[in-house]
Design a protein around this motif. Sequence first.
Motif, PDB file in Angstrom:
ATOM      1  N   VAL A 308      38.856  46.084  30.868  1.00 54.24           N
ATOM      2  CA  VAL A 308      39.588  46.600  29.709  1.00 54.24           C
ATOM      3  C   VAL A 308      40.924  47.082  30.253  1.00 54.24           C
ATOM      4  CG1 VAL A 308      39.677  48.317  27.885  1.00 54.24           C
ATOM      5  CG2 VAL A 308      37.499  47.229  28.462  1.00 54.24           C
ATOM      6  N   GLY A 309      41.994  46.417  29.845  1.00 50.80           N
ATOM      7  CA  GLY A 309      43.267  46.654  30.518  1.00 50.80           C
ATOM      8  C   GLY A 309      43.151  46.184  31.952  1.00 50.80           C
ATOM      9  N   GLU A 310      43.394  47.087  32.883  1.00 55.11           N
ATOM     10  CA  GLU A 310      43.288  46.747  34.304  1.00 55.11           C
ATOM     11  C   GLU A 310      42.061  47.373  34.953  1.00 55.11           C
ATOM     12  OE1 GLU A 310      45.855  44.589  35.470  1.00 55.11           O
ATOM     13  OE2 GLU A 310      46.015  44.659  33.285  1.00 55.11           O
ATOM     14  N   GLY A 342      38.259  36.035  35.065  1.00 58.48           N
ATOM     15  CA  GLY A 342      39.571  35.573  35.496  1.00 58.48           C
ATOM     16  C   GLY A 342      40.493  36.729  35.813  1.00 58.48           C
ATOM     17  N   GLN A 343      41.745  36.571  35.446  1.00 58.64           N
ATOM     18  CA  GLN A 343      42.776  37.551  35.785  1.00 58.64           C
ATOM     19  C   GLN A 343      43.378  38.137  34.520  1.00 58.64           C
ATOM     20  OE1 GLN A 343      46.716  36.411  37.753  1.00 58.64           O
ATOM     21  NE2 GLN A 343      45.608  37.298  39.477  1.00 58.64           N
ATOM     22  N   SER A 344      43.550  39.452  34.510  1.00 57.74           N
ATOM     23  CA  SER A 344      44.197  40.100  33.370  1.00 57.74           C
ATOM     24  C   SER A 344      45.691  39.807  33.403  1.00 57.74           C
ATOM     25  CB  SER A 344      43.968  41.609  33.423  1.00 57.74           C
ATOM     26  OG  SER A 344      44.730  42.183  34.475  1.00 57.74           O
ATOM     27  N   GLY A 347      47.256  41.432  36.325  1.00 54.76           N
ATOM     28  CA  GLY A 347      46.918  41.006  37.677  1.00 54.76           C
ATOM     29  C   GLY A 347      45.578  41.474  38.204  1.00 54.76           C
ATOM     30  N   ALA A 348      44.855  42.316  37.463  1.00 55.87           N
ATOM     31  CA  ALA A 348      43.503  42.694  37.894  1.00 55.87           C
ATOM     32  C   ALA A 348      42.577  41.487  37.756  1.00 55.87           C
ATOM     33  CB  ALA A 348      42.991  43.860  37.059  1.00 55.87           C
TER      34      ALA A 348
END
Length: 383
Positions: A308-310, A342-344, A347-348
């Motif tokens: 959730v977010g990063e 995958g990637q947020s 970038g997380a």
Amino acid sequence: MLDTTLCNSYLSVNLQTIINNMQSIQEDIGPDVECIPVLKDNAYCLGAVPIAKALCTYANVRTIAVAQVCEGVELRQAGLSAPAVLVLGGVPERLFPAAVEYGLQLTVFHPSTVYALEKLAAAQGKRAEVQIKVETGLNRTGAKPGAELGALATALAACPHVRTMGVFSHFSTGETKESPTAYRQFQLYQQALAQLQAAGIDPPQKHMCNSGGSDWFRASFCNAVRIGRRLYMDNQAEPLTPGTPGAVQEACSWRASVTNLRVVEAGDTVGYDAAWTAPRRTRVATVCVGYGDGLYYPLAEAGGPLLVGEQRARLLATCMDQCFVDVTDIPCRAGDEVTFFGQSSGGATMPIQELGKFMHVEGVYFYSFLSPRVARVYEGLEP
């Protein structure tokens, strides 16, 4: 047709990453071994046409494998006339005319299939292309070395309008390194090749190895390997070191958003049939996708991880169109991004292979459940 710009969630598919993965695999297996991408089930639900076009344009792919005739026809109708298209699975006879019309290679393991294709191709003034499937232990489809393969070879020799383009088999334990079963299967495959050669059949393409075996069983490469899962993710049990030949990166990210936030008290329940009971005061986010979009139901039941977010959070339950996430310790609000794998955007990462380990399944399973109402967005290259 569904307007994907109006979908609640989207799958980001990075075509450049897929091309890079293909090139890394080709470097690893060597220039004399053809790499055959397996784009069955709409390329594991990622989009066979844009991925095939990218691979043919930027990775010099000469052969593509699919599972059904409809998948091969879709590629041809999309303008992909150059690569050979091999249909790996068994095909109902009513689909033979379409396969011949669109120049697809059919898999054969019964003499009756060969004779039916001979009659059809002769009537159309064409040649039907086929590949022989050898049964070595998966016991799904194929002709066993010995009498079955001999009868198939006799039929092929008697049918001038049927051209044999390859011979292949399939590992049942390819993901398991140093598997005794894989070694036994390859020995049977070699026996089949010798039997066919003795019968005067020596097709140009020979392949046994799949994604699982391609990073360890080099002796089984022959002159081609089939690559499916490995185009998009590494072996989750023993991934290769990034930057080494054969190492690949995850190519896809599934993102949605928070639509509601609610605090529930200890003892309150969430979801149908009281799917989850709060052990304490909990802040719960509702996210705008559910199992109808392809969220793996057992993952939600098991409290699987996501972003959730990063920040990492955990699933609580899912409905058909929405799911619930524990965000008690995460500052968030409606509209914030949720990344299932995958990637947020920031970038997380939530590696899909981590989800596979969490559920004791292959990570590629999570692709195969994604429904058409998850928009596919292609990045990195023009599709």
